[in-house]
Structures are given as structure tokens and as C-alpha cells.
Design an enzyme around this catalytic site. Sequence first.
Site, short mmCIF file in Angstrom:
data_model
loop_
_atom_site.label_atom_id
_atom_site.label_comp_id
_atom_site.label_asym_id
_atom_site.label_seq_id
_atom_site.Cartn_x
_atom_site.Cartn_y
_atom_site.Cartn_z
N CYS A 64 0.86 -1.18 0.00
CA CYS A 64 0.00 0.00 0.00
C CYS A 64 0.89 1.23 0.00
O CYS A 64 1.95 1.23 0.63
CB CYS A 64 -0.86 0.05 1.27
SG CYS A 64 -1.96 -1.35 1.48
N GLY A 177 -0.21 -17.81 -4.70
CA GLY A 177 0.09 -17.39 -6.07
C GLY A 177 -0.20 -18.50 -7.05
O GLY A 177 0.56 -19.45 -7.18
N GLY A 199 -6.23 -17.65 -3.91
CA GLY A 199 -6.86 -16.37 -4.22
C GLY A 199 -7.76 -16.46 -5.45
O GLY A 199 -8.92 -16.87 -5.36
C1 LIG Z 1 -9.68 -9.41 -6.85
C2 LIG Z 1 -8.49 -9.51 -5.94
C3 LIG Z 1 -8.48 -8.80 -4.73
C4 LIG Z 1 -7.37 -8.86 -3.88
N1 LIG Z 1 -7.40 -8.14 -2.70
C5 LIG Z 1 -6.34 -8.24 -1.84
C6 LIG Z 1 -6.34 -7.56 -0.58
O1 LIG Z 1 -7.31 -6.88 -0.22
N2 LIG Z 1 -5.26 -7.68 0.22
C7 LIG Z 1 -4.17 -8.45 -0.12
O2 LIG Z 1 -3.21 -8.54 0.65
N3 LIG Z 1 -4.14 -9.11 -1.31
C8 LIG Z 1 -5.19 -9.03 -2.16
N4 LIG Z 1 -5.16 -9.72 -3.35
C9 LIG Z 1 -3.99 -10.54 -3.69
C10 LIG Z 1 -4.25 -12.00 -3.39
O3 LIG Z 1 -4.54 -12.21 -2.01
C11 LIG Z 1 -3.02 -12.87 -3.77
O4 LIG Z 1 -1.89 -12.47 -3.02
C12 LIG Z 1 -2.68 -12.80 -5.25
O5 LIG Z 1 -3.85 -12.66 -6.03
C13 LIG Z 1 -1.92 -14.04 -5.73
O6 LIG Z 1 -2.61 -15.22 -5.46
P1 LIG Z 1 -3.61 -15.96 -6.50
O7 LIG Z 1 -2.83 -16.18 -7.78
O8 LIG Z 1 -4.03 -17.23 -5.83
O9 LIG Z 1 -4.76 -15.02 -6.71
C14 LIG Z 1 -6.27 -9.66 -4.22
C15 LIG Z 1 -6.28 -10.39 -5.43
C16 LIG Z 1 -7.36 -10.31 -6.29
C17 LIG Z 1 -7.35 -11.10 -7.58
#
Ligand SMILES: Cc1cc2nc3c(=O)[nH]c(=O)nc-3n(C[C@H](O)[C@H](O)[C@H](O)COP(=O)(O)O)c2cc1C
Length: 252
Positions: A64, A177, A199
Site C-alpha cells: 500500500c 500465487g 486467491g
Molecule cells: C480481486 C483480488 C483482490 C485482492 N485483494 C487483496 C487484498 O485486499 N489484500 C491483499 O493482501 N491481497 C489481495 N489480493 C492478492 C491475493 O490475495 C493474492 O496475493 C494474489 O492474487 C496471488 O494469489 P492468487 O494467484 O491465488 O490469486 C487480491 C487479489 C485479487 C485477484
Amino acid sequence: MLNSIGLQNPGVDAVIAKYAGVWAGWRVPVIVNVAGESVAEYVEVVRRLDGQPGIAGIELNISCPNVGRGGLQFAIDPEGAGSVTAAVRRATDLPLLVKLSPNVADVRPIARAVADAGADALTAVNTLSGIAVAPGRQRPLLGNVFGGLSGPAIKPVALRIVYEVAQSVDIPIVAIGGVTELADVLDYLAVGAVAIQVGTAIFADATLPVRLVDQLADECRRRGLGSYRPLVGTALPGRPGPSSARGVEYRP
Ligand SMILES: Cc1cc2nc3c(=O)[nH]c(=O)nc-3n(C[C@H](O)[C@H](O)[C@H](O)COP(=O)(O)O)c2cc1C
């Protein structure tokens, strides 16, 4: 997925009023992901969450902008990441996870600063910074220009970061990830993660995490293991510990 939804959420007071009581009745612990634009803001949000029934832990999203440092993210250097971790650590005894950004040249000193500042665990990784060009190809597609890339495309990057961090700190690593199937879970365990998050894939199937837990238990039984613990770190060059010279040289 390339998203720029921002950090859509109802605010800390609504989380406490509407959700914490519901979570208190669940069989699984709920860890709340916290964002902020200043150290004081993170501390204030965590203070309000601390002691509420139903809130089992805190995960700091440090990807952030820090308004006090010209909008530079807390996650991009050891000083920024360490100082927000230390301040939140003083504000709560809840289990504290700090979530690393992949958008850095070398994550290891940042991971060490966060561990030294008192985090109980690290989460790796947040989304990769990316952009898309709009149909017609004349301007950025996203209103915010930059979006966060997630899903299977980022798994090799996230694996590499977990691999590096596992050799740099002694605290547990929670990997995230691109997980869509059991093989991904096994890969993250092999590079040193002790827990896995899902995620993007839950947008397609919200029950996936539950099935992965069952499949991991089946896989352990199939291998004659009483727990998944022997699967942790098998792909690492040595036992987890201080960053090794080999890790420094490895730059594909
Ligand atoms: C729609 C969306 C919203 C997300 N919101 C947050 C969040 O509020 N805080 C955070 O730390 N990561 C957030 N992320 C990141 C995910 O938690 C994760 O670290 C990232 O997407 C990689 O994992 P994945 O490939 O399984 O999605 C968000 C990801 C997506 C796609």
C-alpha cells in the site's frame, strides 16, 4: 487475472459489527487482512480488531502507498516494511502475518527486516504489477493504469520468492500465487511453505481450498506420512537458515 478493484471493503467498524460475531461461531480461525496509508492507520485498525471475538490473527497488506513517504509502498524496502511491522507488533499480541510484495529486486532483506520486527509469519506473495492496453490499443485499459496480476501465470515467480525467503528467515511462510490444484500445493510445500492460500481460483470454485485440504491428506496417506510436515522444504538446497551464498549467485 489483472485487477484494479482497489481494496474494496466495508471498513473496520463494519467488519467488527457485522462479521466478527459470525466468524466467532466458525470452526476455522479467521485472519483479517489489513491495509493502511500510514503506520498510524495500520496501528489504529489493528487496535480496533485486537480482542474482538472471531478475529484470530492479522495479515498486513504492506503493498500500500505510504502517504508520508511520497506514496512509496511499505513493501518495497526493509525500512518501510520493518517499521510498520514493528509498530503493529507493539499494538497486538494476535498472530501477525506480513504479506510480501513480489515487485522488488531482492525480497530477502525485506523478509529479514519483517521477521526481525516481530512478525510471526510471512505471506508470499501479493500480485505482480502489470498493465493492459485497451482494445483499439491507444490507451491503458485500466482506469488506474496499473493492475495486480494473479493466477497461474504468477506461480513460477511466487515459487522463486518462497524459495528465497525460506532460506532467509526462520519464521513460517504462507504461500499464495496461482494455486489451482494439489500439485501447486505440493510445489509450495517443497520450496519451504508451511501453509497455502488460494486467491484467484476461488472466483471459479469457492470450495477449492476445502478439496485441496482433503486431497493433501489423501496424498500424505498414500505416501505413508502421518502429516504433511516431511514434504516441507524438500526442494531447498539446505535446511532453512540464513541466506546462503548459493542463493545470492542464483540469478537466472
Ligand atoms: C480481486 C483480488 C483482490 C485482492 N485483494 C487483496 C487484498 O485486499 N489484500 C491483499 O493482501 N491481497 C489481495 N489480493 C492478492 C491475493 O490475495 C493474492 O496475493 C494474489 O492474487 C496471488 O494469489 P492468487 O494467484 O491465488 O490469486 C487480491 C487479489 C485479487 C485477484
